[in-house]
Design an enzyme around this catalytic site. Structure first.
Site, short mmCIF file in Angstrom:
data_model
loop_
_atom_site.label_atom_id
_atom_site.label_comp_id
_atom_site.label_asym_id
_atom_site.label_seq_id
_atom_site.Cartn_x
_atom_site.Cartn_y
_atom_site.Cartn_z
CB CYS A 1 -0.94 -0.01 1.21
SG CYS A 1 -2.01 1.43 1.28
CB CYS B 1 -0.63 2.52 3.98
SG CYS B 1 -2.09 1.78 3.26
CG ASP B 2 3.13 1.36 4.45
OD1 ASP B 2 2.65 1.83 5.49
OD2 ASP B 2 2.95 0.19 4.08
#
Length: 216
Positions: free
Chosen positions: A38, A41-42
């Site tokens: 992701c 997300c990261d």
């Protein structure tokens, strides 16, 4: 595995979907240490660093483009000699000066197990067999998701891609009283917030269904 039977007047399926990974031991050891499925997300953890994206579909293109907003460079590794993504998505990636594309390459190993964080990605050409090490702080895998819907096969309608089929705008399936919420029926957004929203929809629809069928 002890099997138990539960009787219910209504069911909500919310078993989710799991991200597909390349399937390497080194990749598994470095999950959440630079290996991610992701980018949204990261990605922020790897500002001004070099990263690798694996994949050739729309998601891989989206993630590669997104990461160029914060990362120093993005190397896009794809095992075939052309992308599956839509032409408009491909054009954006090909025109982006921060993205280097490596067609016809497979990931052989994620480097950095000893260091306990990703230091690079070893790739191999499917045409020549040449092995190349790409220095990178992260590897983002974008090679699809597998819905966890095997349990429901033959009992409820599934789409060709394996996700549970719901009536658009609802969580209803073809089975009255059986509802599906979250990533097991959503292959478009796959976000925690949209999954939670559909969970709320399913709860309300199940409640209405019970009331309408006088099942209390």
């Amino acid at each position: 595995g002890v099997e138990r039977a539960f009787k219910a007047k209504t069911v909500i399926a919310s078993t989710g979907a799991r991200a597909n990974y390349v399937g390497l031991e080194s990749e598994n050891q470095l999950k959440n240490k630079g290996v991610s499925a992701c980018a949204v997300c990261d990605g922020a953890f790897f500002r001004n660093q070099d990263v690798v994206v694996v994949g050739g579909g729309d998601t891989a293109m989206e993630e590669a483009n997104y990461l160029t907003g914060m990362c120093k460079s993005v190397t896009l590794v794809h095992r075939r000699d052309e992308f599956r993504a839509s032409m408009s998505m491909q054009e954006r990636v090909i025109k982006n000066p921060k993205i280097k594309i490596m067609y016809s390459h497979t990931v052989e190993e994620v480097l950095g197990v000893e260091e306990d964080h990703v230091t690079g990605v070893r790739v191999k050409s499917t045409k020549t067999g040449t092995v190349t090490d790409i220095p990178a702080a992260a590897m983002f895998v974008a090679i699809g998701h597998t819905p966890l819907a095997d349990l429901f096969k033959g009992q409820v309608d599934l789409l060709d891609n394996g996700y549970i089929k719901t009536v658009p705008g609802t969580t209803q399936t073809n089975v009255p009283g059986f509802f599906a919420a979250g990533d097991v029926q959503d292959f478009v957004f796959r976000q925690a917030v949209t999954a939670a929203g559909s969970g709320c929809m399913a709860a309300l629809e199940a409640e209405r269904w019970l009331a309408a069928n006088d099942a209390h």
